[in-house]
Structures are given as C-alpha cells and as structure tokens.
Design an enzyme around this catalytic site. Structure first.
Site, PDB file in Angstrom:
ATOM      1  N   GLU A  93       3.201   1.559   1.851  1.00 50.69           N
ATOM      2  CA  GLU A  93       3.499   2.095   3.186  1.00 50.69           C
ATOM      3  C   GLU A  93       3.878   1.013   4.176  1.00 50.69           C
ATOM      4  OE1 GLU A  93       1.103   3.110   1.237  1.00 50.69           O
ATOM      5  OE2 GLU A  93       1.530   5.233   0.951  1.00 50.69           O
TER       6      GLU A  93
ATOM      7  N   HIS B  41      -6.570  13.521   2.878  1.00 50.63           N
ATOM      8  CA  HIS B  41      -5.423  14.426   2.840  1.00 50.63           C
ATOM      9  C   HIS B  41      -5.483  15.473   3.961  1.00 50.63           C
ATOM     10  CE1 HIS B  41      -5.238  12.785  -1.238  1.00 50.63           C
ATOM     11  NE2 HIS B  41      -4.026  13.245  -1.359  1.00 50.63           N
TER      12      HIS B  41
HETATM   13  C1  LIG Z   1      -1.826   4.521   0.177  1.00 48.04           C
HETATM   14  C2  LIG Z   1      -1.462   5.751  -0.577  1.00 48.04           C
HETATM   15  N1  LIG Z   1      -0.196   6.201  -0.566  1.00 48.04           N
HETATM   16  C3  LIG Z   1       0.136   7.325  -1.217  1.00 48.04           C
HETATM   17  C4  LIG Z   1      -0.793   8.009  -1.929  1.00 48.04           C
HETATM   18  C5  LIG Z   1      -0.407   9.274  -2.663  1.00 48.04           C
HETATM   19  N2  LIG Z   1      -0.457   9.047  -4.100  1.00 48.04           N
HETATM   20  C6  LIG Z   1      -1.538   9.396  -4.824  1.00 48.04           C
HETATM   21  S1  LIG Z   1      -1.419   8.912  -6.389  1.00 48.04           S
HETATM   22  C7  LIG Z   1       0.118   8.261  -6.167  1.00 48.04           C
HETATM   23  C8  LIG Z   1       0.815   7.593  -7.320  1.00 48.04           C
HETATM   24  C9  LIG Z   1      -0.011   6.504  -7.924  1.00 48.04           C
HETATM   25  O1  LIG Z   1       0.621   5.927  -9.003  1.00 48.04           O
HETATM   26  P1  LIG Z   1      -0.028   4.784  -9.857  1.00 48.04           P
HETATM   27  O2  LIG Z   1      -0.585   3.728  -8.952  1.00 48.04           O
HETATM   28  O3  LIG Z   1       0.947   4.358 -10.868  1.00 48.04           O
HETATM   29  O4  LIG Z   1      -1.295   5.446 -10.547  1.00 48.04           O
HETATM   30  P2  LIG Z   1      -1.333   6.717 -11.515  1.00 48.04           P
HETATM   31  O5  LIG Z   1      -1.604   7.909 -10.648  1.00 48.04           O
HETATM   32  O6  LIG Z   1      -0.051   6.807 -12.233  1.00 48.04           O
HETATM   33  O7  LIG Z   1      -2.495   6.481 -12.427  1.00 48.04           O
HETATM   34  C10 LIG Z   1       0.514   8.436  -4.854  1.00 48.04           C
HETATM   35  C11 LIG Z   1       1.815   8.015  -4.308  1.00 48.04           C
HETATM   36  C12 LIG Z   1      -2.112   7.519  -1.919  1.00 48.04           C
HETATM   37  N3  LIG Z   1      -3.093   8.141  -2.572  1.00 48.04           N
HETATM   38  N4  LIG Z   1      -2.424   6.394  -1.253  1.00 48.04           N
END
Ligand SMILES: Cc1ncc(C[n+]2csc(CCOP(=O)(O)OP(=O)(O)O)c2C)c(N)n1
Lengths: 326, 421
Positions: free
Chosen positions: A62, A131
């Site tokens: 972000e 959220h």
């Molecule tokens: C700071 C932040 N930005 C956005 C989100 C929304 N979000 C939740 S999970 C996710 C993707 C995460 O991907 P990754 O780090 O590869 O982990 P995975 O879920 O694939 O295990 C996003 C964008 C969040 N939880 N926190």
C-alpha cells in the site's frame, strides 16, 4: 443512457469507466483491480477494455501504491488508487499524511496532487478483523486532504468523477455494505457540488446528520419516528472534509435539535467536530445539546457482535428521545 | 545470474538489472559467514535454458527418495508415518472448515489445500521453545504446535479476533495485515538473542507479502542485528489474483542475498525437504549466525479464501499440473513402496482414515456449539490497565441493553399476572 437503476458498485464502475474514457491521464491502480476486477468487482471489466497500462495491478504494497501514485500525479497523471479494505490503508498512511497531503503547500501551490484514494469502509458485512473499520476522522484531521463518502448509487457515480476531476487529493470512502443497494442514477443530470450536504428528508422536530452507510439507517429511523408523531429531518453530509456547516446550521436553526450519527467511534470522531461547530453557530437556537451516536472506544468487534456495535435504528431513536426530552 | 524465464515477461531488461544488483549486494554482504553462505548459492540457480527452478528436493513427485548434497534427513518409519498423519489430518481439518463455511457456520475460511508439506515440514522442524509468527493460513503449523484446531475457527466464525493464548504454544495470533508479523518475529528474535537463549523464531508469509515494506524492513533489521529468525515464505504462486511475477522479477529466495543472509528455495510440496531445510535454518539461527530466508515453492490448490473466485484469473490446467505434485500423495507412495509392509500399510491408512473422521466430527460439533460472545465482550480487554472512557461506555451500554430487558420483562410479567386474575 440517462436515468437507470443500478447498485452503488455498478455506479462506481460506470463512473470509473467514464473517467477513463474521457481523460487519458486517468489511471486505476491497486491490488487485484485487473483481471479480478477488485475484490468487490468495482473495477470489473475495466482492464479488459482499457488495458494493463491504464488499469494497473500493483504489487501487494500500500505504501508503494500511494507513493508511486504521487509520483505519477507529479508527472501529470490522475491516479485513482484502490485500497482493498479500510484496515489496510495504514501501511499507506505515512505516504498519504506526510506526503500526499502536504506537497501542494510545500511547493507554494506550484504542483497539484490529483490523487483519489478509494477505500471500501465500514462494517455490517460479517467480515474478519481489519475489514470493517471507519477511519475517516483520521484523514479528515489532516489538512491538505479532502474526504468524502457517497451514501447511494447516484452520488457514487457523480462524486467519484468529481473527486477524480479535483486537483486536490481526495480520500473517497465507499460504504461497503451499501455496494449492493440500488438507486436511480441519472448520468445526464447536473450533480450537486462535491462538498455540499443534501437534505434527504425534511422534518421539523430534529435534525439527523449522517454520511455514508448511516444515511440509510437515519432514513429508517425517521420513518419509524414519524409513526410516533415525530418529524425528523435527515441530512446526508456527503463530505467530511470540508463539512457543509451552512447546511447543518440552516437545518438546526429550523429544528433546534441535532443528532450526529456515524459508525466510527464517537470519541474524537467527526460527530465531535460537528457538535462543537454547531454549538458555536447555533447556541441560541439549540433546545438540547448536540448528541452523537456511533461506535465505542473499543476495537471493532468480531462479526457476531457487530450488530451490537453498529448504530442501528434503536440507538438512533434512543438519542432522538433523549434530545427531545430536554 | 539468470532469471527464470517464467518470472519475467520482459526477461532481457530485468535480467540485466537484477544481475547487476545481485552481484553488487553479494560482494557487500555484511558478515563473512553470510557471504560464504551466499557464495554457496549458485547450486540453487535455475539451470540455464530451463524454466524449472532448482529446488531442494528429497522426495520426488513420484514418491522416490533422492539425495541432496547439503540437506538431508534420516527419519524412522514412525517419524515418516507421523508426518503423513499430520498432513492428512490437517487436510481433513481444512476440508471440514471449508464445508462449514459453505454451511454458513463460518463467515470465511482461508484454505491451506496444497500447502500441507510446507507447513508440516517446517512446523515439525521446530523445537518447543521456538516461537512462531504465522499469517492467517498456517493451520498445519498450528497443528504442529499443539494448538487445538477448533481454536483457529473462532476468528473465522466471527466470535473472537484470535482465540488462543499465544504463549501457551509459542504460536502467535494469526495476522491479517499482510507482512506485519515479520517485524514482530524479528523483534522477538532480537529479544531471544539479548536473553542469551538458544531458541529460534520463524515468521511465515506469502509471496505477495514479500512486496510489503514491513517485510523488507524485517530483512534489514534481522540482518543488521543478526537476529535468530527464519523467514519462511510459502510461495503458493498467487496473491489473490496476482501471480508471483507481479511481486518480484527475481526468484524470491535470491532476495536474501541483497540483505546479507542466505536464501534457499525448497520444494514446498516435499515434506522431507521442508523439514530438512527449515531445521538447518533454525540451527543456523541458534548458532548465532542470523536469519535465513526459506522460499517454499508450492501451490494454493483452492481459492484464496471462500470469498474468492479463482476462475476469474487462472486456468484449471494449472491446478491439474500441481495436483501431480501433491504433497500427501507422494509421501503415501513412498511409505507404501519403501517403508511399510503391505499389511502394515493397509492397517495404517485405515486407522488414519478413521482418525480423520473422528477429527472432522469433533470440529463440526465444536463449531456448531460455539456460543456467540456476550454483548459486553465488546468492552473486554481494550486496555490492560483500564480506561475511564471505556468504563463509562460499558456502563451506558449495559444500561441501554437492560432497558430492553425491562421492557420485555414488564411485558411478560404483565401477561401471567393478568391470567392469574
Ligand atoms: C496490508 C494488506 N493489504 C491487503 C490485504 C488483503 N489481502 C489479504 S490476503 C492477500 C493476498 C496475500 O497473498 P500472499 O502474501 O501471497 O499470501 P497467500 O494468501 O497467497 O498465502 C491480500 C491482498 C491485507 N490483508 N493486508
């Protein structure tokens, strides 16, 4: 297309489409905004139609999203960035508060920062933590930012385009639990100014002032109060920075009572600002202290308790009764 | 230094740049030992001309045991059976949670399907006194730590924001803000080192998280303070709809070099390799040699969460290709072929099936019986030392709630009294 019934989500999508279409400098940026169309599908189909150069899937960062949007704005673009959920704006808070908000002033007004930060906010959708928050006061407290929130599809359509056209940074809070509510959108109308409040119901006994997700609750409260013989006026503030105090003052001079309703915690919230200003402006008109209804000084609770936490009809009416009892 | 062709849609430009930076940072690595470790890394390099990244692997997708010059494990039949059991029960628990979400018992679920080996392998490498900082999908690691799986569900059901005491299992709360916990892990590890303890800390995160500033900052802090922390990145190829290429143009494990500590890529679907690599990284941390980045190369077989629709951004054939590398299947094949006799195998798998059923049933029952929290829970634990405003709001809210009760009570009290007349 002139008037059409659509959901807030669809209206925002149409609004972005229009903005991309009319101004080649407009860019959409954010996590998952491309193929997926955003987790709420607000950007659905836009990448397909405008390409990856205009609708940009960003890395999951972000601070990076807002920081690079600032750079793009300095280069003449008009970035509209999406923060996925309210609680995830904080990694970008530094960029927004220390950079985005202040640069115009520091540059003696010589540069403009036409960046829109879209944030789905508020509760009521049964989500896990981070959220469902309402951090608008944290942004409204910062000079240099403008902060607005539509409460319905028509405002969603128009206010987003106005925000994009604004040469100032605008924090655009979208009430996520209203995304699926439908309303008439007249795409050829002449919209109200971005920062003007609107009277959405007229009344004579008391003014309810709200914005975003709480406007609907206040309208329901006013309808319920009518059955008890009370006539409530409802103002949709639409903008939290600046606030249209003239409109609030005008209404309060008529009804002599004011209750401010928002989801965010009451303590240091936007209701406090409104109460203070209106007390100052309307001291001799008021029949009761300005009351506030909102969240508690506690973390937004787990989903199974959010109905208790969020101001509903009963809590609004309770405040109405207390005001009328003075 | 080559860049995987899959990792860059503009390979020419990015390979030139990353080559330059990586070479520079390797030569300026902070300590001699990490420079030496970093120097060993070329064996991790993808072979020129192939897109298949070289992974530390001890068990092939076909279930064959292979040797690796640097990493190995020598496990008894019981230990191997234990790893298999962990993976099967974790998968079953996960499937049950997904089903419970579909039935409306949970608001959301983040499935770990496909990531069992990464989690069980790394989780079983830990000692009791090590400390774990998970993200929100580490159900298998929680299992290894002895956290009751039903405790994981409260947050997803919406009855609490955590659900366990982090200190009773040295397993911190799930963290939803992406990347935050890597800094907490680093700070905790700095504390461990200050205390002169020889335990280690492990931080889990995803390939998407690797883009966050917090993660970069945790790399910096851990390297500068030589913190005993292992960064365990489960690269499951996707961050919701965004592929790893949207987060990085070099294989993730290589990033560690630039911070001055070693990185290693392990086959995340190979439980033995995950165990061996994590164990080695933890031992390195215990010896005071600082952090390691482990990239477990794996795949999220399901949706990101139950709210996600992966058909919008990825093809079914991709999943099919990864199914052939299933972490559970390959260990089963190995157990059947090399470890267990025919009768023993049958008895073991049957008993495990029954155990899975029992677990699933218990999970169902506990979740359905999970009570909604009391209204007043909103005001609990907001501060450790209390706060006058919270006390005031608690009292007001209690009075407000009581006003409904009185209305109802007086209503119902009026009924029977009249009947009695
Ligand atoms: C700071 C932040 N930005 C956005 C989100 C929304 N979000 C939740 S999970 C996710 C993707 C995460 O991907 P990754 O780090 O590869 O982990 P995975 O879920 O694939 O295990 C996003 C964008 C969040 N939880 N926190």
């Amino acid at each position: 297309m002139a008037a059409e019934k659509m959901s807030l989500a669809k209206a925002l999508n149409e609004s972005l489409r229009k903005a991309l279409d009319t101004d080649p400098k407009v860019l959409i940026m954010g996590e998952d905004v491309g193929k997926l169309g955003g987790v709420f599908r607000i950007t659905d189909g836009l990448q397909k139609d405008f390409g990856e150069g205009r609708v940009i899937d960003t890395p999951l960062a972000e601070s990076g999203i807002v920081g690079t949007a600032i750079g793009l704005a300095l280069r003449g673009y008009r970035p509209v960035v999406e923060i996925q959920f309210d609680g995830f704006v904080f990694p970008a808070y530094d960029q927004i508060v220390t950079q985005l908000a202040k640069m115009h002033a520091r540059a003696l007004g010589k540069i403009k920062l036409p960046v829109v930060v879209r944030i789905p906010y508020g509760g009521g959708i049964g989500a896990v933590e981070h959220h469902s928050e309402s951090p608008e006061a944290l942004f409204a407290h910062v000079s240099g930012l403008k902060v607005v929130s539509p409460s319905n599809a028509s405002d969603g359509y128009w206010m987003l385009q106005q925000a994009i056209q604004s040469d100032d940074p605008v924090i655009f809070f979208e009430p996520k639990r209203r995304y699926w509510d439908k309303a008439e959108v007249d795409t050829e109308a002449i919209p109200d100014p971005l920062h003007a409040a609107r009277t959405v119901r007229t009344g004579t006994d008391l003014t309810l002032a709200a914005y975003g997700p709480m406007v609907k609750v206040c309208l329901e409260a006013a309808a319920a109060a009518e059955e008890e013989g009370k006539s409530l006026e409802v103002l949709d503030l639409r903008s939290m920075s600046p606030i249209d105090f003239d409109a609030v003052q005008k209404s309060v001079e008529k009804t002599r009572r004011l209750v401010v309703v928002h989801e965010a915690p009451v303590f240091y919230g936007s209701g406090a600002e409104i109460a203070a200003r209106i007390t100052e402006r309307c001291f001799y008109h008021l029949e009761a202290p300005v009351l506030r209804v909102g969240g508690f000084h506690a973390p937004y609770p787990p989903a199974r308790l959010e109905e208790e936490y969020l101001p509903g009809l009963d809590r609004v009416l309770d405040a109405v009764d207390r005001s009328l009892a003075y | 230094m080559t860049v995987e062709s899959t990792a860059a849609s503009k390979p020419r430009r990015s390979s030139k740049r990353t080559g330059a930076t990586a070479a520079k940072s390797a030569s300026s690595a902070t300590s001699a030992s990490s420079a030496k470790r970093a120097g060993k890394q070329p064996q991790q390099e993808p072979q020129p001309g192939t897109s298949e990244p070289q992974l530390v692997q001890l068990l092939t997708p076909e279930g064959e045991r292979v040797e690796h010059p640097e990493y190995n494990v020598d496990l008894s039949a019981d230990e191997l059976k234990g790893l298999y059991r962990d993976m099967v029960l974790t998968r079953r628990f996960d499937a049950e949670a997904t089903a419970l979400q579909r039935q409306g018992e949970l608001g959301l679920w983040a499935s770990l399907l496909g990531q069992e080996a990464a989690q069980i392998g790394s989780g079983r490498a830990l000692r009791d006194d090590d400390y774990v900082f998970p993200t929100y999908r580490e159900h298998g690691v929680a299992w290894c730590r002895g956290v009751d799986p039903t405790n994981l569900l409260g947050m997803f059901r919406g009855v609490n924001h955590g659900g366990w005491d982090p200190n009773s299992n040295n397993f911190h709360l799930y963290t939803i803000v992406i990347g935050s916990q890597t800094l907490h892990a680093t700070g905790y590890a700095m504390g461990v080192a200050k205390d002169g303890a020889d335990s280690a800390v492990i931080a889990y995160f995803g390939d998407g998280a690797s883009s966050q500033g917090d993660v970069a900052e945790s790399f910096t802090f851990s390297a500068v303070y030589n913190a005993p922390v292992v960064f365990f990145c489960q690269n499951n190829q996707w961050a919701i709809s965004e592929p790893t290429e949207r987060q990085t143009r070099v294989p993730l494990y290589q990033r560690a070099q630039g911070f001055g500590f070693p990185g290693v890529r392990v086959d995340g679907n190979d439980v033995l390799a995950c165990l061996a690599v994590t164990r080695s990284a933890l031992e390195r941390a215990r010896r005071g040699e600082g952090p390691t980045l482990v990239e477990a190369f794996t795949y999220r077989m399901g949706a990101h969460t139950t709210s996600d629709d992966p058909t919008k951004y990825r093809h079914d054939d991709e999943r099919a290709a990864w199914e052939a590398k299933d972490p559970i299947l390959r260990l089963r094949t190995y157990l059947e072929r090399e470890v267990l006799g025919e009768n023993e195998a049958e008895a073991f798998f049957t008993a495990l099936e029954e155990e899975s059923d029992v677990l699933a049933k218990r999970v169902r029952e506990v979740v359905r019986a999970m009570p909604d929290p009391d209204h007043m829970a909103i005001f609990e634990n907001v501060y450790a030392d209390g706060h006058a405003l919270v006390d005031e709001e608690r009292a007001q809210f209690a009075a407000y709630q009581a006003s409904f009760a009185t209305e109802l009570d007086s209503g119902s009290a009026a009924g029977p009294a009249q009947e009695g007349k």
